[in-house]
Write an enzyme that holds these catalytic residues in place. Structure first.
Site, short mmCIF file in Angstrom:
data_model
loop_
_atom_site.label_atom_id
_atom_site.label_comp_id
_atom_site.label_asym_id
_atom_site.label_seq_id
_atom_site.Cartn_x
_atom_site.Cartn_y
_atom_site.Cartn_z
N TRP A 377 0.82 -1.21 0.00
CA TRP A 377 0.00 0.00 0.00
C TRP A 377 0.85 1.26 0.00
O TRP A 377 0.36 2.35 -0.33
CB TRP A 377 -0.93 0.00 1.22
CG TRP A 377 -0.19 0.16 2.54
CD1 TRP A 377 0.47 -0.81 3.22
CD2 TRP A 377 -0.05 1.36 3.31
NE1 TRP A 377 1.02 -0.30 4.38
CE2 TRP A 377 0.73 1.03 4.46
CE3 TRP A 377 -0.49 2.67 3.15
CZ2 TRP A 377 1.06 1.96 5.43
CZ3 TRP A 377 -0.16 3.61 4.13
CH2 TRP A 377 0.60 3.26 5.24
N ASP A 378 2.13 1.11 0.35
CA ASP A 378 3.03 2.26 0.37
C ASP A 378 3.03 3.00 -0.97
O ASP A 378 3.16 4.22 -1.02
CB ASP A 378 4.47 1.82 0.65
CG ASP A 378 4.61 0.90 1.85
OD1 ASP A 378 3.58 0.57 2.45
OD2 ASP A 378 5.74 0.51 2.16
N GLU A 506 2.46 -1.23 12.54
CA GLU A 506 2.59 -2.68 12.64
C GLU A 506 3.07 -3.14 14.01
O GLU A 506 3.28 -4.35 14.22
CB GLU A 506 3.51 -3.19 11.54
CG GLU A 506 2.91 -2.98 10.15
CD GLU A 506 3.94 -3.09 9.05
OE1 GLU A 506 5.03 -3.64 9.30
OE2 GLU A 506 3.66 -2.62 7.94
N LYS A 618 5.54 1.78 15.35
CA LYS A 618 6.47 1.65 14.25
C LYS A 618 6.25 2.77 13.24
O LYS A 618 7.18 3.30 12.66
CB LYS A 618 6.30 0.29 13.55
CG LYS A 618 7.33 0.04 12.45
CD LYS A 618 7.11 -1.28 11.76
CE LYS A 618 8.16 -1.47 10.65
NZ LYS A 618 7.87 -2.65 9.81
N GLN A 619 4.98 3.11 13.03
CA GLN A 619 4.61 4.21 12.13
C GLN A 619 3.61 5.12 12.82
O GLN A 619 2.82 4.67 13.65
CB GLN A 619 4.00 3.67 10.84
CG GLN A 619 5.01 3.00 9.93
CD GLN A 619 4.40 2.53 8.63
OE1 GLN A 619 4.69 1.44 8.17
NE2 GLN A 619 3.58 3.35 8.01
#
Length: 789
Positions: A377-378, A506, A618-619
């Site tokens: 999806w990035d 994640e 993580k994000q």
């Protein structure tokens, strides 16, 4: 302030140059990362920046986008709906090998006496150049130069111009031009971000043909059944050459050239390399195409390729170049380094995307095999914004990739018990290839990400025809998935809730009511309803055909609209922030103070359950939600959310710092915004995460464009309306960039306390500058003041 120490940017090995990445001496300790940085690609064919001599080497990679092999995923315990097969891009036949012998002595970079050495990635020319002087054991000084190109114009072609000159006497010079299929054997070493290493040969020989100067090899992947044919051919310019000889086997071939070199007289060899692949066409058909590609290249010559390459890159930088001037008194980095890195990032985006064709864009482009060459999806979230505003035709191709695989997305939805379509979290051919569902497959938000990208594409281009012909079907099927996935919860006063999903972060998995997921779902549902209503008004016959094709029930859009209106968006009254999900705030905060630097990234040092039960990111999940849907949050709400979540963000993902920079800047933390911006822009040139060796971070490169355009220039497109709120942080003196919007070409230049807008081309354009309406006609410019905080 960050609870974790800032990342120390390693000292760069490249001197500052606005258009080049230059290595002025041979650095054996940097071979791994320079292979990625110096990679050349056109989106179909990619070659890592390894040396022609094939040694020293970390990963001598050559890749074809979408050319992959499958392998069975082994689970300790099977479960219904688990992905069955992994997919890994194949390291195909290496054709770029050229070995040099002078008076019988082989040139080997790692143990030769180098009197001079320089290697340059020229981003305007699109070439990798090397010049060196080698002194042999017998005292002969030999000048060697090479120029490598992967053609942007001719997607199946690469070439090397190779020149040798003996400077102090005559000598016997032998050049062995080779191709071989060793496929690489580097192991994953426990890092899930790398790739599956096959223990067997992947490429099964089909054909091998050799002639005086041409070698052709053909292979077929054992499991996925894809065909590959590649070939090499040569032209030579030298008065002292002897006839060439060739050898050819199933796995390798070589053409040997022998010269009686005279002092000061250069020997010039041009090597042409062609690759053709197919899942349906035969080896014989592909062999014919390889032959025609090589014939045309030989006839046109290397200089013709250089001219084509320069014209393509001139066009690209005219559409996409970001000019940034930093203040050396405010920076720990050399002046101009951010500009250099930005152009490298843009260059690699173009290389990864331009000839991707019917495929998407791998996470590493074609610069390495990490993440198995899969699509995530990035691409839609971080790379498409750049392409939509520079090359919308390429962005449309990426969306087309999703549309062509819609039937597999429907199949995947059924496998996980849903209606409609669920696009895979990681894939090459449209099948879900994630072996770990919690941090992978459970990221249902990918449907919303793709539909957000579709919406952005249509709003920026005005391409309603694409929306009617393909977008509407994808929107309806993804809306169906969301409606089936969620439910109206009595415990939430009838609000529509979505449970058991993972957001972009994640480190927090399989949760209920992830804010980001609920927002993209809400947007997806509303845009689907809006699109179907518009289609019915615009073309009732086409709408009727769509209804019949997907068996759309009359009440479905009404149901989607109700779900969107009743979507539950978590909010904590006591803290005045949006919880990332239902339980996030109930967890204890990660002990950053006592986590040493060498324990990052956490995923390599802690069991997933240790990470999942704590507040650590993580994000920046909520920050990304606020960026995409900023009109849904007040400024004060954004500030409170950012201040809460930013200290919890590890930086373990290369996609973090660009979003952190944008949101830090928006809420007034300019110093932190610039710090994050420097990390993001220098992500690969500075090897910030220490893993550039495995390939370039293409999505992060897109993020560096976003932090300039959406961050410092404050560009937004809520509801399809273009607006700017520019403000440069201390440390940046000037920012200028082009932008494509509804067929108009706009240039925005921010310098000091002023912003200048120039409509370079197109019909009159209306936009807003700090809520002030601005209208420009073609060739007109206006300069407006920047508002201070």
């Amino acid at each position: 302030m960050l609870q974790r120490k800032p990342i120390n940017l390693p000292e760069t090995i490249y001197p500052v140059h606005p258009w080049k990445i230059i290595e002025r001496r041979y650095h054996p300790q940097y071979v791994q990362q320079t292979e990625s940085i110096f990679s050349l690609s056109n989106g179909y064919l990619g070659m890592r920046g390894s040396f022609e001599e094939a040694a020293p080497v970390f990963e001598n990679g050559t890749y074809i986008n979408g050319f992959f092999e499958t392998w069975p995923i082994s689970y300790g315990e099977e479960a219904h709906g688990f992905a069955k097969e992994g997919q890994t891009i194949v390291n195909v036949t290496d054709t770029k090998v050229i070995k040099l012998y002078v008076d019988g002595e082989r040139f080997e970079l790692s143990n030769s006496n180098l009197l001079e050495f320089e290697r340059t990635l020229d981003m305007r020319a699109g070439t990798l150049d090397r010049k060196l002087v080698w002194e042999t054991a017998k005292g002969k000084r030999v000048a060697v130069s090479s120029r490598r190109i992967v053609s942007l114009e001719r997607m199946h072609l690469a070439a090397i111009a190779y020149e040798v000159e003996v400077q102090n006497g005559d000598a016997l010079v032998e050049i062995s031009s080779e191709m071989n299929n060793d496929e690489g054997r580097r192991l994953r070493s426990g890092d899930p971000r790398l790739y599956h290493a096959f223990k067997r040969r992947v490429l099964v020989p089909q054909v091998h043909v050799g002639s005086e100067s041409r070698i052709v090899l053909g292979h077929r992947t054992e499991k996925s059944g894809l065909n590959l044919v590649c070939g090499i051919d040569h032209t030579v310019r030298s008065g002292g050459s002897e006839p060439a000889g060739s050898e050819c086997t199933e796995q390798e071939g070589k053409v040997l050239f022998r010269f009686r070199a005279r002092e000061g007289v250069p020997i010039s060899l041009t090597k042409y390399m062609a690759y053709h692949t197919s899942g349906s066409d035969s080896i014989d058909q592909l062999s014919g195409r390889v032959g025609r590609t090589l014939d045309r290249a030989r006839n046109d010559g290397f200089n013709a390729l250089l001219g084509e390459q320069r014209r393509r890159l001139d066009e690209f930088f005219d559409r996409a170049d970001i000019e940034l001037t930093d203040d050396p008194s405010e920076s720990e980095h050399p002046p101009g380094q951010l500009q250099q890195a930005l152009r490298l990032n843009l260059f690699h985006i173009f290389q990864a995307a331009f000839r991707a064709g019917e495929n998407s864009i791998p996470a590493k482009g074609l610069t390495g095999q990490a993440y198995d060459g899969n699509y995530f999806w990035d691409t839609e979230a971080y790379v498409l914004p750049v392409l939509i505003h520079t090359y919308p035709e390429i962005a449309r191709n990426v969306l087309d990739f999703r549309y062509r695989l819609l039937s597999k997305a429907r199949k995947r939805a059924r496998e996980v018990g849903e209606r409609g379509a669920l696009f895979p979290w990681r894939t090459i051919d449209g099948e879900e290839a994630s072996a770990y569902y919690a941090a992978g497959t459970a990221q249902y938000h990918i449907d919303g990400d793709i539909m957000f990208a579709l919406q952005q594409y249509v709003q920026v281009t005005g391409d309603d025809e694409y929306l009617w012909s393909k977008g509407a079907e994808m929107l309806a099927e993804t809306a169906r998935m969301w409606y089936g996935l969620g439910f109206f919860s009595e415990r939430r006063d009838g609000r529509f809730c979505i449970h058991g999903v993972t957001g972009p972060d994640e480190y927090t998995t399989v949760v209920d009511n992830n804010l980001y997921t609920n927002l993209v779902a809400q947007n997806n549902l509303r845009y689907a309803v809006e699109t179907l209503e518009k289609l019915k008004r615009a073309d009732e016959a086409r709408f009727g055909e769509l209804v019949r094709r997907i068996d759309l029930r009359p009440n479905e859009p009404e149901e989607w609209s109700r779900a969107a209106d009743e979507m539950f968006l978590p909010y904590d009254e006591r803290l005045g922030i949006n919880p990332q999900d239902d339980t996030f705030l109930n967890k204890k905060v990660w002990d950053f103070e006592h986590t040493p630097e060498d324990q990052y990234p956490l995923l390599l040092h802690f069991h997933p359950l240790v990470i999942y039960r704590q507040q650590v990111l993580k994000q920046p999940d909520v920050a990304l939600a606020m960026f995409l849907f900023g009109d849904r949050f007040s400024r004060e709400q954004k500030r409170r959310n950012f201040d809460y979540y930013d200290p919890l963000t590890t930086g373990d993902s290369s996609l973090s710092v660009c979003i952190q920079s944008i949101m830090a800047h928006e809420v007034g933390h300019d110093e932190r915004a610039l710090e994050y911006a420097r990390y993001a822009v220098l992500m690969d040139l500075g090897n910030v995460e220490g893993n550039v060796k495995d390939g370039c971070h293409i999505a992060s490169f897109g993020g560096s464009w976003m932090l300039c355009v959406n961050g410092f220039a404050g560009m937004r497109e809520y509801g399809g309306r273009l607006s700017f709120a520019p403000r440069l942080p201390h440390g940046i003196r000037r920012l200028s960039f082009p932008l494509l919007f509804r067929g108009r070409r706009l240039r925005v230049t921010i310098e000091g306390s002023d912003t200048t807008y120039l409509l370079r081309e197109g019909e009159p354009l209306v936009f807003s500058h700090f809520h002030r309406t601005v209208e420009l006609t073609e060739g007109e410019c206006v300069t407006l003041p920047v508002k201070s905080e």
